[in-house]
Design an enzyme around this catalytic site. Sequence first.
Site, PDB file in Angstrom:
ATOM      1  N   ALA A   1      52.693  -1.563  -8.631  1.00 32.62           N
ATOM      2  CA  ALA A   1      53.932  -1.606  -9.387  1.00 32.62           C
ATOM      3  C   ALA A   1      55.097  -1.797  -8.413  1.00 32.62           C
ATOM      4  O   ALA A   1      54.962  -1.585  -7.202  1.00 32.62           O
ATOM      5  CB  ALA A   1      54.113  -0.318 -10.188  1.00 32.62           C
TER       6      ALA A   1
ATOM      7  N   GLY B   1      49.003  -0.167  -9.615  1.00 33.35           N
ATOM      8  CA  GLY B   1      49.082  -0.834 -10.916  1.00 33.35           C
ATOM      9  C   GLY B   1      48.230  -2.074 -11.002  1.00 33.35           C
ATOM     10  O   GLY B   1      47.786  -2.466 -12.080  1.00 33.35           O
TER      11      GLY B   1
ATOM     12  N   GLU C   1      44.809  -0.853 -11.794  1.00 33.20           N
ATOM     13  CA  GLU C   1      44.839  -0.427 -13.198  1.00 33.20           C
ATOM     14  C   GLU C   1      44.819  -1.631 -14.142  1.00 33.20           C
ATOM     15  O   GLU C   1      44.155  -1.599 -15.188  1.00 33.20           O
ATOM     16  CB  GLU C   1      46.082   0.430 -13.442  1.00 33.20           C
ATOM     17  CG  GLU C   1      46.003   1.790 -12.754  1.00 33.20           C
ATOM     18  CD  GLU C   1      47.308   2.547 -12.797  1.00 33.20           C
ATOM     19  OE1 GLU C   1      47.315   3.677 -13.310  1.00 33.20           O
ATOM     20  OE2 GLU C   1      48.338   2.015 -12.309  1.00 33.20           O
TER      21      GLU C   1
ATOM     22  N   GLU D   1      48.439   5.900  -4.897  1.00 30.75           N
ATOM     23  CA  GLU D   1      49.652   6.598  -5.335  1.00 30.75           C
ATOM     24  C   GLU D   1      49.821   7.959  -4.676  1.00 30.75           C
ATOM     25  O   GLU D   1      50.948   8.397  -4.400  1.00 30.75           O
ATOM     26  CB  GLU D   1      49.649   6.753  -6.860  1.00 30.75           C
ATOM     27  CG  GLU D   1      49.859   5.468  -7.639  1.00 30.75           C
ATOM     28  CD  GLU D   1      48.581   4.709  -7.945  1.00 30.75           C
ATOM     29  OE1 GLU D   1      48.630   3.789  -8.768  1.00 30.75           O
ATOM     30  OE2 GLU D   1      47.525   5.041  -7.341  1.00 30.75           O
TER      31      GLU D   1
END
Length: 261
Positions: free
Chosen positions: A67, A112, A115, A135
């Site tokens: 992200a 992300g 994911e 993360e």
Amino acid sequence: MTTFQNLLVEIEDFIATLTINRPEKMNALNRQTLEELEQFLEQVKKDEQVRGVLLTGAGNKAFVAGADLKEIQNLDEEGAIAFARFGQALFSKIENFPKPIIALVNGYALGGGCELAMACHFRLASENARFGQPEINLGIIPGYGGTQRLPRLVGKGRALELLLTGDMIDAQEALRMGLVNHVTPPERLMDEGKKILRKITVKGAIAVASILQAVHSGLEQSIEKAMEIEALHFGRVCNTEDKAEGIQAFFEKRQPQFKGR
């Protein structure tokens, strides 16, 4: 099809190739990219000229490197919850999409990006692919489904090790874990993805959608409830022109011509 700023879309032979196109940012997912991805899904869902999607990243370094941290940096608790819920809802749309979406992981799939790949129906990786949920190294946790999809794909113990250490794994380890279905040389990744998806796009679209829905809906249910879900989908497909055509073609020893082909 809409022209997007951060996405490239090519449609050929019932296959849409969707490329996250922010190579200067390692294809990091910012809000605009996610919103464009949502628009793409809405358009493709209704497009009879698309029966499957290949999802990849621009360049040869990254699928999606994560992200956009600039958008996370100043989030308070309330903003962070909203941030996570938006991404979770979008990735759930991918997971529940009635047409197959295959991730072609051509480099780093971190945070992300990992994911996003996990939300796809299955994954192919190039030999230079790297996966991880780093993360924890930033003092945060995955927010787009990583703590939930990863253990469902590779098992609780392996998932917790990756989540708690923040370590990356290479493509071969991802294959051993069951995180990806196939590993190919980088130059063959797109061709292999198209080869697999072409096998699917010639099948009956209703049956394809029913399999996707039955597997996803039944996976977390008791076996009894899951069997009932399967029976309902079986009943639905048996009341279609595709069923009549498929069985007739079998008896006539020819290839079926399913609706929409």
